[in-house]
Design an enzyme around this catalytic site. Structure first.
Site, PDB file in Angstrom:
ATOM      1  N   GLU B  51       7.275  -4.704 -78.797  1.00 24.98           N
ATOM      2  CA  GLU B  51       8.605  -4.312 -78.316  1.00 24.98           C
ATOM      3  C   GLU B  51       9.713  -4.623 -79.315  1.00 24.98           C
ATOM      4  OE1 GLU B  51       6.396  -6.019 -76.541  1.00 24.98           O
ATOM      5  OE2 GLU B  51       6.135  -5.094 -74.563  1.00 24.98           O
ATOM      6  N   PHE B 113       5.405 -12.562 -61.109  1.00 27.17           N
ATOM      7  CA  PHE B 113       4.626 -12.200 -62.294  1.00 27.17           C
ATOM      8  C   PHE B 113       5.477 -11.332 -63.232  1.00 27.17           C
ATOM      9  CE2 PHE B 113       1.701  -9.178 -64.443  1.00 27.17           C
ATOM     10  CZ  PHE B 113       1.117 -10.110 -65.306  1.00 27.17           C
ATOM     11  N   GLN B 114       5.494 -11.704 -64.490  1.00 23.34           N
ATOM     12  CA  GLN B 114       6.282 -11.017 -65.526  1.00 23.34           C
ATOM     13  C   GLN B 114       7.765 -10.920 -65.160  1.00 23.34           C
ATOM     14  OE1 GLN B 114       4.148  -7.377 -66.725  1.00 23.34           O
ATOM     15  NE2 GLN B 114       3.102  -8.598 -68.293  1.00 23.34           N
ATOM     16  N   LYS B 163      11.927  -2.675 -60.329  1.00 20.96           N
ATOM     17  CA  LYS B 163      10.952  -1.605 -60.151  1.00 20.96           C
ATOM     18  C   LYS B 163      11.229  -0.771 -58.899  1.00 20.96           C
ATOM     19  CE  LYS B 163       6.039  -0.613 -60.369  1.00 20.96           C
ATOM     20  NZ  LYS B 163       4.672  -1.155 -60.390  1.00 20.96           N
ATOM     21  N   MET B 471      13.139 -16.235-100.947  1.00 22.40           N
ATOM     22  CA  MET B 471      14.484 -16.794-100.893  1.00 22.40           C
ATOM     23  C   MET B 471      14.442 -18.276-100.539  1.00 22.40           C
ATOM     24  SD  MET B 471      17.580 -16.188-101.529  1.00 22.40           S
ATOM     25  CE  MET B 471      18.301 -14.556-101.333  1.00 22.40           C
TER      26      MET B 471
END
Lengths: 165, 558
Positions: B51, B113-114, B163, B471
């Site tokens: 993502e 959940f999630q 949802k 760097m």
């Protein structure tokens, strides 16, 4: 230097978190913050007392204005506004001290709103210094609990804090 | 009669109304109804492999095209994986709209959940965000999100969609306009203030223009050029401002700051008027702030009032859109009589001759690789990772146009470049798109090779492979007695084989004479390509102003 900001915000969930989060992540100190709905039900008004010099105040104001849910930010000059705070103070009393406490309450034009056998709840309204003085005087009797609302503020006269940004 | 539809369909329909034709995302449980709508919808969805890449790709798309980039992820880990990409876009004022799924409303706050409180998490890194509470809000929220993301000082906006709001039926009615009483960005500068600025400018004998990313966002490059030429004022840009002014122009000073040119830093330190346009006096630009441009009056043109006097005390502030303000400013300046800047121009010219950017040409040098890209494909869009690769890409490619240098400036996100180049190429399919990368940064999102191969997005990843986190190694060399703690990554992977494993073209150059050939092969192949440039291992980015020093206290590390 303390400043009192009147902040009109959308009366929506999460707005307080946006404002409080802004202060903490930008390192601004809040002395007190109060919030409640205004005469328009979709607008809430926060009174935020913030310490800092003019530069900090300028940043606070600009950063607040950047929040989409903030409608208006006004810096209220102390000499031109009415500032009030309310405190509830639970004081220990016994038969010897009860009347002395009641006298102090009287002088301060405060109120006793609960009476118990060993304690009283005093309700006092005023500016910050008055509440501080009251607290100082009652301390000798034993303050069991103290709660303050934080300051609310309003400009004197016809001027109002309006919603146009 | 408004049409009845689900929240998910309303979302997709709203995106269509905002003229979204492509989005970057990754599906999951809490966005299933939306993905079902996308299945037979004309909006192209590019499936990434992480993502974070979706957010960077949306960001790259936005920076390259000037349009709003869109990314999507599911709830919980999907949403939190977007966070680095959103923060990157926030720091560089990039307009993206991030859509996240959320657990159903009845489960919010119950550690479902999630579940992650993504509006809470992204509060400090979005311009605004929304948790949709009722499906009927969706059209208005989308309309507002695109408006907020793309106007004023742009930035990311996140919309969190539980949802069950995606399946709820609503009557779809897309609002014609947004009504946000708390959001009214200032576009036109105050005319009195612009007049005052013009008279201040006409009095200046040693002016310098300091241009930032705001010039590019505002599309004000033409006006910037007009101002510079009207004044004969040298122009330095920030990292984000690269491309706003042609590097090869006689008045160009290149980049200023920590790895800026010596002459840019000297000019800023000795100017009597610093005209800042769309820049924010970042610490990488100013160095020690108390010693920054000590003899100069500071003029600051910015669309964000909160940037004025945030870091330095500004003498002449103008809040407004750079293009509009500059246009009006140039008009007043042309009508007036400016002081001669001949002496000043001569002095700047002397610095430019005396302290050019350069490097020692022995072995395969990373700077040479960047210069070679400039020779072979001068019109390429250069995307960078973060670190030495980024600085060399900034210093040694000659940019002529805005939106051709795409880099994570404010947040400095390693792993940004490769996924961002996906969005750039999708937005600008006719341009050669090159991600100038380091071997460290590239490995942070190399999984996106699968995305570019599957979707046939022919970007070129040019890895300046020195086997170090270069760097950080440079700082360890200079400030930590060459104790290379955890910076040696030699032999991590064979990049050619890695490319081939994904079905991309893998090329390698180990000698200076190979460089042009592999670049030409990559460009002409039309395939996603990784080029492994095996460069000198301990080359340093030069010049360098140590952290906390004034910007004229410069180390030469050539």
């Amino acid at each position: 230097m303390k400043h009192t900001l009147a902040v009109l915000v959308e009366n929506k969930p999460g707005v307080l978190a946006r404002v409080a989060g802004l202060f903490s992540r930008r390192g601004f100190n809040i002395d007190s913050l109060t919030v409640g709905v205004t005469e328009k039900p979709d607008i809430s008004r926060m009174t935020i007392v913030v310490s800092g010099d003019d530069r900090i105040l300028e940043q606070v104001t600009k950063q607040l204005n950047k929040l989409i849910d903030v409608i208006k930010v006004s810096d209220l000059a102390p000499e031109e506004s009415v500032n009030r705070e309310l405190a509830l103070i639970k004081v220990s009393v016994d038969p010897d001290t009860r009347s002395e406490v009641m006298q102090i309450v009287d002088v301060f034009r405060a109120k006793i709103v609960d009476v118990g056998a060993k304690s009283l709840i005093v309700e006092v309204t005023g500016d910050e210094s008055k509440i501080n003085a009251m607290e100082e005087l009652l301390r000798q009797f034993g303050i069991r609990e103290l709660v303050r609302t934080g300051m609310v503020s309003m400009t004197r006269g016809i001027k109002v804090v309006q919603t146009e940004k | 009669m408004p049409e009845k539809m689900t929240g998910a369909k309303a979302l997709v329909e709203s995106l269509r109304r905002e003229k979204v034709d492509v989005m970057f995302g990754y599906p999951g449980g809490a966005v299933l109804p939306i993905y079902d709508e996308l299945y037979d919808c004309e909006i192209e969805h590019i499936l990434v492999r992480h993502e974070q890449a979706a957010a960077h790709a949306a960001d790259g798309y936005a920076r390259a095209t000037g349009r709003v980039g869109v990314c999507m992820a599911t709830s919980g880990p999907g949403a939190t994986n977007l966070v680095t990409g959103i923060a990157t876009a926030y720091m560089d004022s990039v307009p993206i709209v991030a859509l996240t799924g959320q657990v159903p409303r009845s489960l919010i706050g119950y550690d479902a959940f999630q579940e992650a409180n993504i509006t809470g998490i992204t509060l400090p890194i979005t311009k605004h965000n929304y948790l949709v509470r009722e499906a009927k809000e969706i059209p208005r929220v989308v309309k507002e999100a695109f408006h907020i993301a793309s106007t004023g000082r742009p930035g990311p906006v996140l919309i969190d969609l539980p949802k069950d709001t995606q399946t709820e039926m609503i009557e779809f009615d897309y609002p014609a306009e947004v009504k946000l009483r708390g959001y009214k960005p200032t576009f036109a500068g105050n005319e009195q203030q612009i007049k005052k600025a013009a008279s201040e400018i006409l009095r200046a004998e040693r002016p310098v223009i300091y241009a930032g990313g705001g010039v590019i966002i505002s599309g004000a490059s033409t006006e910037l050029l007009e101002l510079a030429e009207a004044l004969l004022a040298p122009v330095t840009t920030t990292l984000m401002g690269i491309g706003s002014f042609p590097t090869a122009h006689p008045l160009s000073l290149g980049m200023l700051g920590m790895h800026g040119t010596r002459y840019a830093n000297y000019a800023v330190q000795e100017c009597d008027l610093l005209i800042s346009v769309g820049a924010r006096f970042d610490d990488r630009v100013t160095g020690k702030i108390a010693a920054f441009a000590p003899g100069a009056k500071i003029m600051h043109i910015d669309v964000d009032p909160a940037e004025i006097s945030k870091n330095v005390r500004v003498d002449v502030p103008i809040v407004g859109d750079a293009k509009r303000v500059l246009k009006s400013l140039v008009k007043y300046i042309r009508a007036g009589q400016r002081k001669s800047t001949t002496e000043w121009n001569k002095k700047v010219e002397t610095w430019k001759k005396e302290f050019p950017l350069g490097y020692k040409k022995d072995g395969l040098k990373p700077q040479f690789v960047v210069e070679s890209f400039c020779d072979v494909c001068p019109d390429a869009i250069i995307v960078t990772e973060v670190g030495q690769n980024q600085m060399w890409a900034a210093q040694f490619f000659k940019y002529t146009k805005p939106r051709t240098f795409i880099s994570s400036g404010g947040l400095g996100t390693m792993g940004y470049g490769f996924p961002a180049s996906i969005g750039v190429k999708v937005g600008k399919p006719d341009s050669v798109v090159v991600d100038i990368a380091g071997d460290g940064s590239f490995q942070m999102n190399s999984q996106e090779l699968a995305t570019v191969v599957q979707n046939d997005i022919p970007v070129i990843a040019a890895i300046l492979n020195n086997g170090f986190l270069g760097m950080v190694r440079q700082w360890q060399e200079l400030f930590f007695e060459r104790r290379y703690s955890s910076t040696c990554i030699e032999g991590s992977v064979d990049f050619v084989k890695l490319a081939e494993a994904y079905g991309a073209l893998g090329l390698r150059a180990t000698k200076p004479e190979d460089v042009k050939d592999v670049i030409e092969e990559a460009v002409s192949s039309g395939r996603p390509t990784v080029i492994d440039f095996v460069v000198e291992r301990e080359e340093n980015v030069s010049p360098m102003v140590p952290a906390g020093a004034a910007i004229n206290e410069i180390m030469n590390l050539e």
